[in-house]
Design a protein around this motif. Structure first.
Motif, PDB file in Angstrom:
ATOM      1  N   ALA B  49       0.834  -1.205   0.000  1.00  0.00           N
ATOM      2  CA  ALA B  49       0.000   0.000   0.000  1.00  0.00           C
ATOM      3  C   ALA B  49       0.870   1.256   0.000  1.00  0.00           C
ATOM      4  O   ALA B  49       1.932   1.285   0.625  1.00  0.00           O
ATOM      5  CB  ALA B  49      -0.884   0.001   1.236  1.00  0.00           C
ATOM      6  N   ILE B  50       0.420   2.260  -0.732  1.00  0.00           N
ATOM      7  CA  ILE B  50       1.070   3.568  -0.695  1.00  0.00           C
ATOM      8  C   ILE B  50      -0.042   4.584  -0.434  1.00  0.00           C
ATOM      9  O   ILE B  50      -0.573   5.197  -1.362  1.00  0.00           O
ATOM     10  CB  ILE B  50       1.815   3.853  -2.021  1.00  0.00           C
ATOM     11  CG1 ILE B  50       2.817   2.721  -2.270  1.00  0.00           C
ATOM     12  CG2 ILE B  50       2.535   5.213  -1.969  1.00  0.00           C
ATOM     13  CD1 ILE B  50       3.490   2.760  -3.623  1.00  0.00           C
ATOM     14  N   PRO B  51      -0.438   4.707   0.843  1.00  0.00           N
ATOM     15  CA  PRO B  51      -1.640   5.488   1.146  1.00  0.00           C
ATOM     16  C   PRO B  51      -1.475   6.987   0.917  1.00  0.00           C
ATOM     17  O   PRO B  51      -2.460   7.668   0.636  1.00  0.00           O
ATOM     18  CB  PRO B  51      -1.895   5.195   2.623  1.00  0.00           C
ATOM     19  CG  PRO B  51      -0.587   4.738   3.179  1.00  0.00           C
ATOM     20  CD  PRO B  51       0.139   4.078   2.053  1.00  0.00           C
ATOM     21  N   ASN B  52      -0.250   7.502   1.038  1.00  0.00           N
ATOM     22  CA  ASN B  52      -0.068   8.947   0.922  1.00  0.00           C
ATOM     23  C   ASN B  52       0.969   9.277  -0.146  1.00  0.00           C
ATOM     24  O   ASN B  52       2.099   8.807  -0.081  1.00  0.00           O
ATOM     25  CB  ASN B  52       0.392   9.519   2.260  1.00  0.00           C
ATOM     26  CG  ASN B  52      -0.582   9.191   3.380  1.00  0.00           C
ATOM     27  OD1 ASN B  52      -1.746   9.556   3.318  1.00  0.00           O
ATOM     28  ND2 ASN B  52      -0.108   8.454   4.380  1.00  0.00           N
ATOM     29  N   PRO B  53       0.587  10.080  -1.141  1.00  0.00           N
ATOM     30  CA  PRO B  53       1.552  10.412  -2.189  1.00  0.00           C
ATOM     31  C   PRO B  53       2.673  11.295  -1.634  1.00  0.00           C
ATOM     32  O   PRO B  53       2.477  11.988  -0.638  1.00  0.00           O
ATOM     33  CB  PRO B  53       0.716  11.193  -3.200  1.00  0.00           C
ATOM     34  CG  PRO B  53      -0.445  11.714  -2.438  1.00  0.00           C
ATOM     35  CD  PRO B  53      -0.706  10.744  -1.339  1.00  0.00           C
ATOM     36  N   PRO B  54       3.840  11.276  -2.298  1.00  0.00           N
ATOM     37  CA  PRO B  54       4.889  12.216  -1.918  1.00  0.00           C
ATOM     38  C   PRO B  54       4.375  13.640  -2.134  1.00  0.00           C
ATOM     39  O   PRO B  54       3.470  13.847  -2.946  1.00  0.00           O
ATOM     40  CB  PRO B  54       6.019  11.901  -2.898  1.00  0.00           C
ATOM     41  CG  PRO B  54       5.694  10.580  -3.488  1.00  0.00           C
ATOM     42  CD  PRO B  54       4.215  10.432  -3.422  1.00  0.00           C
ATOM     43  N   PHE B 304       3.962  15.118 -12.100  1.00  0.00           N
ATOM     44  CA  PHE B 304       4.551  13.787 -12.317  1.00  0.00           C
ATOM     45  C   PHE B 304       4.130  12.826 -11.196  1.00  0.00           C
ATOM     46  O   PHE B 304       3.861  11.647 -11.442  1.00  0.00           O
ATOM     47  CB  PHE B 304       6.074  13.926 -12.397  1.00  0.00           C
ATOM     48  CG  PHE B 304       6.775  12.644 -12.748  1.00  0.00           C
ATOM     49  CD1 PHE B 304       6.443  11.932 -13.888  1.00  0.00           C
ATOM     50  CD2 PHE B 304       7.789  12.139 -11.931  1.00  0.00           C
ATOM     51  CE1 PHE B 304       7.095  10.745 -14.214  1.00  0.00           C
ATOM     52  CE2 PHE B 304       8.445  10.966 -12.251  1.00  0.00           C
ATOM     53  CZ  PHE B 304       8.098  10.263 -13.390  1.00  0.00           C
ATOM     54  N   ILE B 305       4.056  13.350  -9.976  1.00  0.00           N
ATOM     55  CA  ILE B 305       3.610  12.511  -8.850  1.00  0.00           C
ATOM     56  C   ILE B 305       2.179  12.029  -9.104  1.00  0.00           C
ATOM     57  O   ILE B 305       1.861  10.852  -8.882  1.00  0.00           O
ATOM     58  CB  ILE B 305       3.696  13.290  -7.518  1.00  0.00           C
ATOM     59  CG1 ILE B 305       5.160  13.516  -7.137  1.00  0.00           C
ATOM     60  CG2 ILE B 305       2.975  12.534  -6.388  1.00  0.00           C
ATOM     61  CD1 ILE B 305       5.384  14.437  -5.958  1.00  0.00           C
ATOM     62  N   ASP B 306       1.329  12.945  -9.625  1.00  0.00           N
ATOM     63  CA  ASP B 306      -0.049  12.536  -9.924  1.00  0.00           C
ATOM     64  C   ASP B 306      -0.067  11.393 -10.934  1.00  0.00           C
ATOM     65  O   ASP B 306      -0.840  10.447 -10.808  1.00  0.00           O
ATOM     66  CB  ASP B 306      -0.840  13.727 -10.494  1.00  0.00           C
ATOM     67  CG  ASP B 306      -1.143  14.762  -9.416  1.00  0.00           C
ATOM     68  OD1 ASP B 306      -1.028  14.406  -8.221  1.00  0.00           O
ATOM     69  OD2 ASP B 306      -1.467  15.904  -9.771  1.00  0.00           O
ATOM     70  N   VAL B 307       0.807  11.487 -11.935  1.00  0.00           N
ATOM     71  CA  VAL B 307       0.870  10.424 -12.948  1.00  0.00           C
ATOM     72  C   VAL B 307       1.306   9.108 -12.291  1.00  0.00           C
ATOM     73  O   VAL B 307       0.680   8.063 -12.479  1.00  0.00           O
ATOM     74  CB  VAL B 307       1.859  10.807 -14.076  1.00  0.00           C
ATOM     75  CG1 VAL B 307       2.065   9.622 -15.017  1.00  0.00           C
ATOM     76  CG2 VAL B 307       1.353  12.017 -14.839  1.00  0.00           C
ATOM     77  N   LEU B 308       2.364   9.190 -11.489  1.00  0.00           N
ATOM     78  CA  LEU B 308       2.880   7.971 -10.846  1.00  0.00           C
ATOM     79  C   LEU B 308       1.846   7.344  -9.913  1.00  0.00           C
ATOM     80  O   LEU B 308       1.751   6.131  -9.802  1.00  0.00           O
ATOM     81  CB  LEU B 308       4.144   8.303 -10.048  1.00  0.00           C
ATOM     82  CG  LEU B 308       5.393   8.631 -10.856  1.00  0.00           C
ATOM     83  CD1 LEU B 308       6.473   9.188  -9.944  1.00  0.00           C
ATOM     84  CD2 LEU B 308       5.912   7.399 -11.579  1.00  0.00           C
ATOM     85  N   MET B 309       1.072   8.176  -9.255  1.00  0.00           N
ATOM     86  CA  MET B 309       0.117   7.668  -8.266  1.00  0.00           C
ATOM     87  C   MET B 309      -1.146   7.095  -8.896  1.00  0.00           C
ATOM     88  O   MET B 309      -1.984   6.541  -8.195  1.00  0.00           O
ATOM     89  CB  MET B 309      -0.265   8.758  -7.256  1.00  0.00           C
ATOM     90  CG  MET B 309       0.834   9.136  -6.289  1.00  0.00           C
ATOM     91  SD  MET B 309       1.465   7.761  -5.273  1.00  0.00           S
ATOM     92  CE  MET B 309       0.061   7.440  -4.211  1.00  0.00           C
ATOM     93  N   LYS B 310      -1.282   7.232 -10.223  1.00  0.00           N
ATOM     94  CA  LYS B 310      -2.477   6.657 -10.864  1.00  0.00           C
ATOM     95  C   LYS B 310      -2.392   5.143 -10.959  1.00  0.00           C
ATOM     96  O   LYS B 310      -3.310   4.496 -11.439  1.00  0.00           O
ATOM     97  CB  LYS B 310      -2.707   7.290 -12.228  1.00  0.00           C
ATOM     98  CG  LYS B 310      -3.437   8.606 -12.074  1.00  0.00           C
ATOM     99  CD  LYS B 310      -3.787   9.243 -13.395  1.00  0.00           C
ATOM    100  CE  LYS B 310      -4.326  10.639 -13.168  1.00  0.00           C
ATOM    101  NZ  LYS B 310      -3.822  11.587 -14.145  1.00  0.00           N
ATOM    102  N   LYS B 311      -1.276   4.602 -10.529  1.00  0.00           N
ATOM    103  CA  LYS B 311      -1.144   3.151 -10.357  1.00  0.00           C
ATOM    104  C   LYS B 311      -1.241   2.362 -11.652  1.00  0.00           C
ATOM    105  O   LYS B 311      -1.730   1.247 -11.669  1.00  0.00           O
ATOM    106  CB  LYS B 311      -2.197   2.626  -9.371  1.00  0.00           C
ATOM    107  CG  LYS B 311      -2.228   3.389  -8.067  1.00  0.00           C
ATOM    108  CD  LYS B 311      -3.264   2.817  -7.145  1.00  0.00           C
ATOM    109  CE  LYS B 311      -3.342   3.643  -5.882  1.00  0.00           C
ATOM    110  NZ  LYS B 311      -4.206   3.077  -4.897  1.00  0.00           N
ATOM    111  N   GLU B 312      -0.846   2.969 -12.764  1.00  0.00           N
ATOM    112  CA  GLU B 312      -0.929   2.214 -14.011  1.00  0.00           C
ATOM    113  C   GLU B 312       0.403   1.558 -14.323  1.00  0.00           C
ATOM    114  O   GLU B 312       1.433   2.057 -13.938  1.00  0.00           O
ATOM    115  CB  GLU B 312      -1.331   3.134 -15.152  1.00  0.00           C
ATOM    116  CG  GLU B 312      -2.845   3.358 -15.145  1.00  0.00           C
ATOM    117  CD  GLU B 312      -3.228   4.650 -15.846  1.00  0.00           C
ATOM    118  OE1 GLU B 312      -2.353   5.307 -16.445  1.00  0.00           O
ATOM    119  OE2 GLU B 312      -4.419   4.989 -15.776  1.00  0.00           O
TER     120      GLU B 312
END
Lengths: 262, 312
Positions: B49-54, B304-312
């Protein structure tokens, strides 16, 4: 390193008396002291003099759980006593133990599966304790195979090569150490290994030193668990240091404290 | 035949640290930032789990910054002379969700103004800005012990993140933070052993581990970044294996490092790209908080963080 605290055992005078008198304070102090000193499991054994081991086991498990939330190692040769303990245990327990006899393993592994418990398995059978590494490895292989039949994962299986007192069976030390190393090749993932540490120093004049030295040698050979006295601070410090040297923990100046905080 | 990908499962997790206290919790922040809490390596969503983005924070000083390269100053223009306006632009115009305030003005080489004046500025800023705050000293140990103790009182109850505590100087700051309900940054000189030691020393003062953030010391792209990366990776693997005294989130002062290297000083474009490249690399090393300086770099990295956090 899995540390199974050995002190709640009716074989010890004070504990035996507390079981007889149903004196909770002695048992609970013993449990708390061991947990605080780094025990990750507490062994529970009603001792050889218990007249009613099932009731005594139930009382011990309930009494300990009122004071400590450390998982328990239910220690008895009698299956009904083991089951009585497992039924009441709140956390995932360990069964101490089965030997390598088929009927015994069938019964113990069934219980382990039913209660989702981990198991200690001794490399001995009705023919007795082996006196060389080959026989120990042969029995360990038999145990691993049997455990697989019951769908018990190797990492939930603790194989005990049977440690013997150094003053009566001096040649066995090296056999045991080599066995520990060999057991790890039996399956992938490997089964875990355990020793009843205090046995090695039985009858010697410097028990703590003998225990400590043997434990370090066993850890160097890959030992994953030990039944021992966690209140022996020098023993615990040596164990932590051995794991540090094997690069299992990251060094810092307060590494002893750091390890105790885990 | 489909290939079954092996997944690692870790027994440990990173502590989740909260920065900022809302009104209901006794503070005055309009948002609260939570970092950490992950149970796997960065962006490996299949393994844990990665509950909180950087999170990216922008940096402001309490005085006009000396010797900032032109590539940086021109982004802010005049407002650098007025730190409150500077801070407001960071939040309003550049979208910063987290602000890092550096009380530089008390440094003997930066004018050495009184700690009361610096703290007065912080108090004014607190009224004007509603994002969670990170508060840093000027880097001079003696001055910092004085100004940070006062600063801590002024923002009492706001659950700020204060820095920087080191192995040789942590007691004063830790005591202030404990008394006033703040979290603390524990620094080590790119050394995993010292990082662990500082965390233990601070914990021994009664600090809960979920109020400590580690600063492993930052290196810029081309200037030791790989070494920092490997140290962070080692600490993170130990944490996920169960080492509680290394299980704190990481903060990295990327802007500070990047804008002092030759390439950034010589070319504004290169500086911007340098900061983005360093920051994105550090995200993959496990950075939880990135403190940046160039607003466009900060915005790019946030995207970029938003892109990474989309979990694709």
């Amino acid at each position: 390193m899995t540390v199974i605290g050995e002190l709640v055992n009716g074989m010890y005078k004070a504990v035996g008396k507390a079981i007889k008198d149903k004196d909770k304070t002695v048992i609970q102090k013993c449990a708390k002291d061991q947990a605080r000193s780094g025990a990750t499991f507490l062994d529970v054994n009603t001792g050889p003099y218990s007249k009613n081991p099932i009731d005594d086991m139930k009382w011990l498990v309930e009494t300990i759980q009122e004071a400590a939330d450390t998982p328990l190692s239910i220690d008895s040769t009698k299956l009904d006593v083991v089951e009585a303990g497992l039924k009441l245990a709140k956390k995932r327990s360990m069964i101490n133990s089965t030997n390598a006899d088929d009927e015994k393993m069938d019964a113990v592994f069934s219980l382990a599966k039913k209660y989702n418990a981990q198991v200690i398995a001794l490399t001995m059978d009705r023919s007795g304790v082996p006196n060389d590494r080959m026989r120990r490895i042969e029995m360990a292989a038999k145990i691993v195979t049997k455990a697989m039949e019951y769908d018990i994962r190797p990492e939930d299986l603790f194989i005990d090569p049977i440690v013997l007192p150094v003053n009566v069976a001096q040649s066995q030390g090296q056999e045991v150490l080599e066995s520990i190393r060999e057991f790890s090749h039996l399956s992938d993932p490997a089964p875990r290994t355990v020793v009843g540490l205090s046995n090695v120093s039985q009858g010697t004049k410097v028990r703590s030193l003998v225990n400590r030295t043997f434990l370090i040698m066993a850890i160097a050979n890959g030992l994953s668990a030990a039944i021992l006295d966690p209140l022996d601070k020098e023993l615990m410090d040596a164990m932590i240091t051995a794991e540090l040297i094997l690069n299992k923990n990251i060094y810092c100046d307060s590494f002893l404290d750091a390890c105790r905080k885990r | 035949m489909a290939i079954d990908i092996a997944h690692e499962k870790y027994p440990g997790s990173i502590y989740a640290v909260e920065i900022g206290a809302a009104k209901a919790e006794g503070g005055s922040r309009e948002s609260v930032i939570k970092v950490g809490g992950e149970t796997t390596l960065p962006f490996l969503f299949n393994e844990g789990a990665i509950p909180n983005p950087p999170v990216v924070g922008l940096e402001v000083f309490d005085c006009e910054p000396l010797e900032w390269p032109e590539g940086l100053t021109r982004e802010f223009g005049d407002c650098l002379k007025d730190p409150i306006r500077w801070a407001k632009r960071c939040v309003g115009e550049f979208g910063a969700k987290l602000l890092c305030v550096r009380l530089m003005s008390v440094h003997p080489d930066w004018g050495g103004r009184s700690s009361n004046d610096a703290v007065g500025f912080l108090k004014a800023l607190l009224g004007e800005i509603k994002t969670p705050l990170i508060v840093l000293g000027c880097g001079d140990a003696q001055k910092d012990n004085e100004v940070l103790a006062k600063a801590s009182q002024v923002v009492r109850g706001e659950r700020c993140l204060f820095g920087i505590a080191t192995q040789g100087n942590y007691k004063t700051l830790a005591a202030s933070c404990l008394a006033d309900g703040h979290s603390i940054i524990a620094e080590s000189p790119i050394d995993v052993n010292i990082a662990k030691q500082v965390n233990i020393l601070i914990s021994d003062m009664g600090f809960s581990p979920n109020r400590i953030v580690m600063h492993p010391t930052t290196g810029s792209l081309g200037y030791g970044m790989e070494y920092v990366f490997s140290i962070m990776e080692r600490a993170r693997l130990a944490a996920l294996a169960g080492d509680k005294m290394l299980s704190m989130p990481f903060i990295l002062f990327t802007g500070q490092e990047v804008w002092r290297v030759k390439e950034a000083k010589e070319s504004a474009t290169l500086g911007l790209e340098w900061e983005i490249a360093t920051a994105t690399a550090m995200l993959h090393a496990g950075a939880n908080i990135l403190i940046m300086r160039h607003p466009k770099a900060a915005m790019e990295v946030s995207k970029f963080i938003d892109v990474l956090m989309k979990k694709e």
